[in-house]
Design a protein around this motif. Structure first.
Motif, PDB file in Angstrom:
ATOM      1  N   LEU B  84       1.313  -1.285  -0.192  1.00 24.58           N
ATOM      2  CA  LEU B  84      -0.087   0.137   0.304  1.00 24.58           C
ATOM      3  C   LEU B  84       0.458   1.283  -0.369  1.00 24.58           C
ATOM      4  O   LEU B  84       1.627   0.835   0.419  1.00 24.58           O
ATOM      5  CB  LEU B  84      -0.812   0.306   0.672  1.00 24.58           C
ATOM      6  CG  LEU B  84      -2.047  -0.891   1.632  1.00 24.58           C
ATOM      7  CD1 LEU B  84      -2.351  -0.956   3.013  1.00 24.58           C
ATOM      8  CD2 LEU B  84      -3.744  -1.286   0.508  1.00 24.58           C
ATOM      9  N   ASP B  85       0.110   2.475  -1.130  1.00 23.82           N
ATOM     10  CA  ASP B  85       1.108   3.605  -0.541  1.00 23.82           C
ATOM     11  C   ASP B  85       0.645   4.767   0.344  1.00 23.82           C
ATOM     12  O   ASP B  85      -0.220   5.293  -0.276  1.00 23.82           O
ATOM     13  CB  ASP B  85       1.316   4.163  -2.132  1.00 23.82           C
ATOM     14  CG  ASP B  85       1.903   5.575  -2.251  1.00 23.82           C
ATOM     15  OD1 ASP B  85       2.350   6.113  -1.377  1.00 23.82           O
ATOM     16  OD2 ASP B  85       0.998   6.428  -2.865  1.00 23.82           O
ATOM     17  N   LEU B  86       0.713   4.502   1.363  1.00 26.58           N
ATOM     18  CA  LEU B  86       0.618   5.244   2.892  1.00 26.58           C
ATOM     19  C   LEU B  86       0.831   6.329   3.674  1.00 26.58           C
ATOM     20  O   LEU B  86       0.011   6.853   3.310  1.00 26.58           O
ATOM     21  CB  LEU B  86       0.571   3.963   4.271  1.00 26.58           C
ATOM     22  CG  LEU B  86      -0.459   2.631   4.187  1.00 26.58           C
ATOM     23  CD1 LEU B  86       0.541   1.659   5.492  1.00 26.58           C
ATOM     24  CD2 LEU B  86      -1.502   3.223   4.867  1.00 26.58           C
ATOM     25  N   GLU B  87       1.921   6.550   2.544  1.00 30.54           N
ATOM     26  CA  GLU B  87       2.430   7.599   2.710  1.00 30.54           C
ATOM     27  C   GLU B  87       1.874   9.582   2.083  1.00 30.54           C
ATOM     28  O   GLU B  87       1.122   9.385   1.210  1.00 30.54           O
ATOM     29  CB  GLU B  87       3.809   7.532   2.504  1.00 30.54           C
ATOM     30  CG  GLU B  87       4.232   8.772   2.759  1.00 30.54           C
ATOM     31  CD  GLU B  87       6.460   9.284   2.461  1.00 30.54           C
ATOM     32  OE1 GLU B  87       6.451   8.309   1.970  1.00 30.54           O
ATOM     33  OE2 GLU B  87       6.492  10.464   2.204  1.00 30.54           O
ATOM     34  N   MET B  88       1.271  10.035   3.847  1.00 29.96           N
ATOM     35  CA  MET B  88       0.098  11.615   3.062  1.00 29.96           C
ATOM     36  C   MET B  88       1.549  12.569   2.724  1.00 29.96           C
ATOM     37  O   MET B  88       2.483  12.550   3.665  1.00 29.96           O
ATOM     38  CB  MET B  88      -0.205  12.254   4.722  1.00 29.96           C
ATOM     39  CG  MET B  88      -1.208  10.331   4.415  1.00 29.96           C
ATOM     40  SD  MET B  88      -1.498  10.061   5.961  1.00 29.96           S
ATOM     41  CE  MET B  88      -2.214  11.332   7.051  1.00 29.96           C
ATOM     42  N   ARG B  89       1.881  12.412   1.086  1.00 30.83           N
ATOM     43  CA  ARG B  89       2.573  13.484   1.364  1.00 30.83           C
ATOM     44  C   ARG B  89       2.271  15.331   0.692  1.00 30.83           C
ATOM     45  O   ARG B  89       0.998  15.793   1.395  1.00 30.83           O
ATOM     46  CB  ARG B  89       3.060  13.781  -0.415  1.00 30.83           C
ATOM     47  CG  ARG B  89       3.375  11.775  -0.550  1.00 30.83           C
ATOM     48  CD  ARG B  89       4.402  11.456  -1.709  1.00 30.83           C
ATOM     49  NE  ARG B  89       4.533   9.878  -1.755  1.00 30.83           N
ATOM     50  CZ  ARG B  89       3.427   9.273  -1.574  1.00 30.83           C
ATOM     51  NH1 ARG B  89       2.443   8.856  -1.910  1.00 30.83           N
ATOM     52  NH2 ARG B  89       3.970   7.913  -1.684  1.00 30.83           N
ATOM     53  N   ASP B  90       2.619  16.426   0.390  1.00 24.71           N
ATOM     54  CA  ASP B  90       2.759  17.683   0.432  1.00 24.71           C
ATOM     55  C   ASP B  90       1.544  18.072  -0.408  1.00 24.71           C
ATOM     56  O   ASP B  90       0.893  18.750  -0.778  1.00 24.71           O
ATOM     57  CB  ASP B  90       3.632  18.059   0.761  1.00 24.71           C
ATOM     58  CG  ASP B  90       4.771  18.375   1.917  1.00 24.71           C
ATOM     59  OD1 ASP B  90       4.336  18.311   2.651  1.00 24.71           O
ATOM     60  OD2 ASP B  90       5.931  19.575   1.636  1.00 24.71           O
ATOM     61  N   THR B  91       2.531  17.157  -1.524  1.00 26.37           N
ATOM     62  CA  THR B  91       1.562  17.805  -2.892  1.00 26.37           C
ATOM     63  C   THR B  91       0.409  16.307  -3.104  1.00 26.37           C
ATOM     64  O   THR B  91       0.245  14.852  -2.247  1.00 26.37           O
ATOM     65  CB  THR B  91       1.777  17.796  -4.097  1.00 26.37           C
ATOM     66  OG1 THR B  91       3.093  16.878  -4.386  1.00 26.37           O
ATOM     67  CG2 THR B  91       2.369  18.863  -3.631  1.00 26.37           C
ATOM     68  N   GLY B  92      -1.001  16.437  -3.817  1.00 30.25           N
ATOM     69  CA  GLY B  92      -1.847  15.298  -3.685  1.00 30.25           C
ATOM     70  C   GLY B  92      -1.662  14.279  -5.380  1.00 30.25           C
ATOM     71  O   GLY B  92      -0.740  14.868  -5.708  1.00 30.25           O
ATOM     72  N   GLU B  93      -2.638  13.825  -5.424  1.00 31.82           N
ATOM     73  CA  GLU B  93      -2.422  12.113  -6.213  1.00 31.82           C
ATOM     74  C   GLU B  93      -3.359  12.350  -7.130  1.00 31.82           C
ATOM     75  O   GLU B  93      -4.565  13.164  -6.647  1.00 31.82           O
ATOM     76  CB  GLU B  93      -2.816  11.079  -6.050  1.00 31.82           C
ATOM     77  CG  GLU B  93      -1.978  10.763  -4.915  1.00 31.82           C
ATOM     78  CD  GLU B  93      -0.221  10.478  -4.975  1.00 31.82           C
ATOM     79  OE1 GLU B  93      -0.147  10.086  -5.695  1.00 31.82           O
ATOM     80  OE2 GLU B  93       0.508  10.177  -3.568  1.00 31.82           O
ATOM     81  N   LEU B  98      -5.793   7.286  -6.859  1.00 31.78           N
ATOM     82  CA  LEU B  98      -7.106   7.588  -5.855  1.00 31.78           C
ATOM     83  C   LEU B  98      -7.548   6.526  -6.276  1.00 31.78           C
ATOM     84  O   LEU B  98      -7.589   5.468  -5.155  1.00 31.78           O
ATOM     85  CB  LEU B  98      -7.124   8.840  -5.449  1.00 31.78           C
ATOM     86  CG  LEU B  98      -6.512  10.370  -5.360  1.00 31.78           C
ATOM     87  CD1 LEU B  98      -7.994  12.006  -5.273  1.00 31.78           C
ATOM     88  CD2 LEU B  98      -6.271   9.735  -4.354  1.00 31.78           C
ATOM     89  N   LEU B 101      -5.614   4.215  -5.673  1.00 30.79           N
ATOM     90  CA  LEU B 101      -5.733   3.518  -4.087  1.00 30.79           C
ATOM     91  C   LEU B 101      -6.392   2.659  -3.047  1.00 30.79           C
ATOM     92  O   LEU B 101      -6.641   1.813  -2.223  1.00 30.79           O
ATOM     93  CB  LEU B 101      -5.635   4.278  -3.690  1.00 30.79           C
ATOM     94  CG  LEU B 101      -3.683   5.550  -3.338  1.00 30.79           C
ATOM     95  CD1 LEU B 101      -3.869   6.266  -2.971  1.00 30.79           C
ATOM     96  CD2 LEU B 101      -2.656   4.440  -2.709  1.00 30.79           C
TER      97      LEU B 101
END
Lengths: 476, 476
Positions: B84-93, B98, B101
């Protein structure tokens, strides 16, 4: 997976029938009940869900967010009981009738997604949160053990970690709760548990009388509860100064940042919570300013000695077996007083994924800029009077109708002004043009509280709000 | 509603962008932020929700309920974090990412809707509940005041009234809570409040030591808590006899019928709760046997002097103003320790509307008939041993692999048998063929607990369950 017979029975047109008669071929009966085959008509059920989804898209996602539609369709309780067919009967209703009922439920519900719903500390529609919510409703998980909620437990872990980072702790723990009040209750329990770790065995009766806040009456102070963003005024306690006192006296500092916590995501506004990293616990509800959907509320705990588990663990043998084949530290459900618990972290995670930290920051900044704009407009307009300069997104103000504008601000003035907000509220709800809250507070008579949250809200809606209040109240 | 400009800006194809740049025409800026127009791209958001709905229909409503699909796709926590790509980043996907995900979230989640998920006290898919849940997620209401939740407050009232009728009280009160544990906590608080009505002013410290259950040690007994349907064994306390004792000593009788309460809907099985009308309070969770979806849990209170409100009311001035223009007795939120509260009663109401009382009764009867069938099969099969005759839908049994069948039932036998259920559970989860729970309990070594709930479950699934356990464990 298996060589079993097809799971679905053929459906013969009748979608009015909710559960099918099971097949009688080779039937096994117990107590006169045929046990072969499912009794659920999957095809009819799927059709119903698809039709309902279309209704939801049209009536809620599109129509209820349209500025040209009403915020609410007011009916008194007595009228509404007449309009809704609430009675639950012995036999079920056909699916077309159920869809009509759904339509009625939507019609008479307040449209909290509407850009002119300003009544509570939540508002607006976030499409990403909505999708996350549909997914969790469809999967129907309960978050207690890794074996039944692997994804949602890891998501909760990732979200808590990120929130802890924004509070400024190096390590910590946390849990999502059904509401800020529950988070605050948890914090009190934790602080008390830390103060007397044998409380679970000994009970309350042998302990000294406890007080929250410091006190000099012989009772044992153990907790200071500060607030970041009060509900009515949006006021922030000076956390740094309070933390000094707590440190000096060894007191647990809990910060109720249910409403204000989201300012942490804004580099411009996080100074409102300066010193929050010194707190022992923080309640923060992303379902308010960050629109994660009701409910999405975290309690975050600085302690990393598993205090939550020590305080709440009930070691239910049917959930938290220690002889499982995986790392049972992922079975985090024993940190909660609840057994079933919803995966509320997932909604916040989805928004964060979609918007990024920068997108969330932008939302906070924009809501506060719109608030700033409204404050400036209130100052410019005749008949509007600010209660105080706001610190956050709560704009508290009076509307003074023309008949009171020349009156001296004495007891008669305040008594008359106290009647204005409720009367305007009644008119706005019956018209359905907007909704915002009013209340008296600490000796101040009824005033309006306007809260800006949603990115659907525009500057034009702020102008409309003031125009509309003036329109509704100018004859009073 | 108004002559405002169109709410939606044209979208130029880019659905990867989550929030739009607002219009710069005649822009009003505050803190460098343009306040004109919404920043949400409604068209792109709606498209995303529609695509996600299709995904949910395909992957959850259809595929996850298909008997030919896996119940779970086991991954260890470490593996799953990689997948899973769990990380929450500065910019959105972007939205297509999504959706991927979302697909991953669904893929690796346990399919509690699958006809062979027997692991908890909830299971299966109810299409009517699902629709009710989608509606409430889309409307995003909080149930505290009539002004923001008119429909859901009336629905809750109607559902509580019906549940009270099934308990056998003439009058009563109640509230939906996030879980049976919270309902039980409420009941304890109410009983204590009734015993000492000044507890909110005086606090705990001046009071005698309280005990739950009767006791002869100088402490003050105030509450007996009986259970209708225990979690592991599905056992029922004899309510009528307990009520006699409570009546004699003036004790509050609370019945935790979280699991067993649904038997009240069956004329055949409601005798399990004989005497429940004599209880002072009852916890009953329709999200278990009646499939209303997590969470749907009521606390019902016989008292009709507004005890819930007296005990919990905080009189928040910003919600429960007394000068509203409608009958504020409908603002029932002050009966809850929560502020935000979800309209969980609506899910149960929708199912009841769809199936009728008779349809709900049929579900209970069928689940218990399937349980009966399984018990009979267990008795017939070599290597399976019932722990006890079940009273309800919990079938507790051991699987004894061939290597243990000739062994004397001494300490070595039990020590070895204790390892069997966890080992079979590991194999079944890694295979994904079914899920049921195991646990040790009151001196009994690890045994399986099978729970039948859903009308999707067939007699064939009971046979499969026993075949599969034998297949997975016969080499042990």
């Amino acid at each position: 997976m298996s060589g079993d017979a097809d799971r679905r029975h053929p459906v013969d047109g009748d979608i009015g029938q909710q559960e099918m008669a099971p097949s009688k071929k080779g039937a096994v009966l117990v107590d006169g009940i045929i046990l072969n085959g499912p009794t659920t008509d999957a095809k009819a059920g799927e059709k119903f869900v698809e039709e309902a989804c279309r209704l939801i898209m049209d009536e809620v996602v599109r129509k209820a967010t349209d500025i040209h539609e009403k915020v609410c369709e007011w009916q008194s309780p007595e009228q509404l009981k007449q309009l809704l067919d609430l009675e639950m009967r012995d036999t079920g209703e056909p699916q077309d009738r159920l869809l009509e009922l759904c339509q009625d439920v939507i019609r008479y519900s307040v449209k909290t997604n509407h850009p002119r719903f300003f009544n509570q500390l939540y508002a607006g529609l976030d499409y990403y949160s909505l999708v996350a919510r549909f997914i969790t409703e469809a999967l129907n998980p309960s978050v207690y053990t890794y074996e039944v909620s692997p994804v949602f437990l890891l998501v909760e872990e990732a979200v808590l970690k990120k929130m802890i980072e924004f509070i400024g702790w190096k390590e910590g723990d946390g849990i999502f709760n059904p509401g800020g009040s529950v988070s605050n209750m948890y914090a009190m329990n934790l602080a008390r548990y830390k103060y007397c770790p044998n409380i679970k065995e000994k009970g309350l009766s042998g302990l000294p009388r406890f007080v929250v806040f410091t006190s000099a009456e012989g009772a044992a102070p153990f907790l200071v509860c500060a607030t970041s963003g009060t509900t009515v005024l949006g006021a922030f306690d000076p956390l740094d100064e309070i933390a000094d006192i707590c440190e000096r006296h060894g007191l647990w500092l809990h910060v109720d940042a249910s409403w204000g916590g989201s300012a942490l995501l804004s580099r411009k506004h996080r100074k409102l919570l300066h010193g929050i990293h010194r707190a022992d616990s923080v309640a923060w509800n992303p379902h308010k300013m960050l629109m994660a959907g009701i409910q999405c509320c975290a309690l975050l705990v600085k302690d990393h000695s598993d205090l939550l588990k020590k305080c709440y663990s009930a070691n239910a043998s049917y959930l938290f077996q220690q002889d499982k084949f995986y790392d049972v530290s992922y079975d985090t459900g024993d940190k909660s007083i609840q057994c079933s618990r919803r995966p509320d972290a997932f909604k916040f995670w989805m928004i964060w994924k979609a918007l990024g930290t920068l997108g969330l920051e932008e939302r906070v900044n924009r809501a506060l800029a719109l608030s700033r704009y409204l404050v400036d407009e209130i100052k410019k307009r005749e008949g509007f009077k600010l209660l105080m300069e706001p610190e956050y997104a709560n704009i508290c103000f009076w509307y003074i109708p023309p008949s009171l504008r020349e009156m001296e601000e004495g007891p008669e003035f305040w008594a008359k002004l106290n009647l204005v907000a409720p009367a305007i509220k009644e008119r706005m709800m019956k018209k359905g043009s907007l909704m915002l809250g009013y209340q008296p507070h600490r000796g101040k008579v009824n005033f309006f509280r306007q809260v800006v949250i949603s990115p659907q809200v525009r500057r034009e809606d702020m102008d409309f709000l003031l125009d509309e209040i003036d329109l509704l109240g100018r004859d009073m």
